[in-house]
Enzyme design. Sequence first.
Site, PDB file in Angstrom:
ATOM      1  CD  GLU A   1      31.998  41.254  41.240  1.00 25.14           C
ATOM      2  OE1 GLU A   1      32.599  42.341  41.549  1.00 25.14           O
ATOM      3  OE2 GLU A   1      31.817  40.231  41.900  1.00 25.14           O
TER       4      GLU A   1
ATOM      5  CB  CYS B   1      34.742  36.000  36.449  1.00 21.31           C
ATOM      6  SG  CYS B   1      34.059  34.400  36.785  1.00 21.31           S
TER       7      CYS B   1
ATOM      8  CG  HIS C   1      31.604  36.618  40.822  1.00 24.16           C
ATOM      9  ND1 HIS C   1      32.279  37.715  40.547  1.00 24.16           N
ATOM     10  CD2 HIS C   1      32.089  35.656  40.133  1.00 24.16           C
ATOM     11  CE1 HIS C   1      33.446  37.239  39.980  1.00 24.16           C
ATOM     12  NE2 HIS C   1      33.680  36.199  39.838  1.00 24.16           N
TER      13      HIS C   1
ATOM     14  NE  ARG D   1      43.554  31.391  43.857  1.00 26.75           N
ATOM     15  CZ  ARG D   1      43.195  30.264  44.020  1.00 26.75           C
ATOM     16  NH1 ARG D   1      44.048  29.206  44.267  1.00 26.75           N
ATOM     17  NH2 ARG D   1      41.938  29.904  43.585  1.00 26.75           N
TER      18      ARG D   1
END
Length: 213
Positions: free
Chosen positions: A79, A142, A165, A89
């Site tokens: 990342e 995350c 990830h 979500r």
Amino acid sequence: MILLTGFEPFGADSINPSWQAVQLAREILRREGYTAEAVELPCVFGESVDVLVESIARYQPNVIVCAGLAGGRERLSLERVAINCDDARIPDNKGQRPIDEEVVPGGPSAYFSKLPVKAALRNLQVAGIKAEVSQSAGTYVCNHVFYALMHHLAADTETRGGFVHVPYSAEQLQAESTAPSLPLGVMAEGIAVIARTAVGTGLDVKLSAGAIH
């Protein structure tokens, strides 16, 4: 000193390969003579950062590699950018579901990783491990941890840290599953490659790894 972190299971998953992989990576690094520790973070907004910051204070690492699960991705994702936005979500493991809230109130909009992501990508490719540079760590726990880590290290010129990830592990999927995955051992070696690269690399390399969308 290298600090590795992974997450506890969340959502519908009974295991989290990020935690399994960092434990294996810790053992790989220790066998090679590195001092390394692994810490499991709760998949909870706020608490995850508290555990991370406490671990940094306890172990005083020079390199921090945090890992999390991105089910559906095919490879290790280095990342590049953490954003100051929590937009969940699904609820976290304590039922919290922040929407359009800042990770750090009044903090910068974003931080770049302090890991040499391009050099790590090159070394992963040399090792034959599927990897990519990702431009988004999402807006769930995350990214929450990634942004908080970068904020914590903002004034620290000595410590390198960032986030990677991992996909589902091949071991956790049912035989009939078509979801992308990697073997746990491959993920662990990949995390070890990233940590070694952070220890041994000065300036990052220039390598094309951008995205059109």
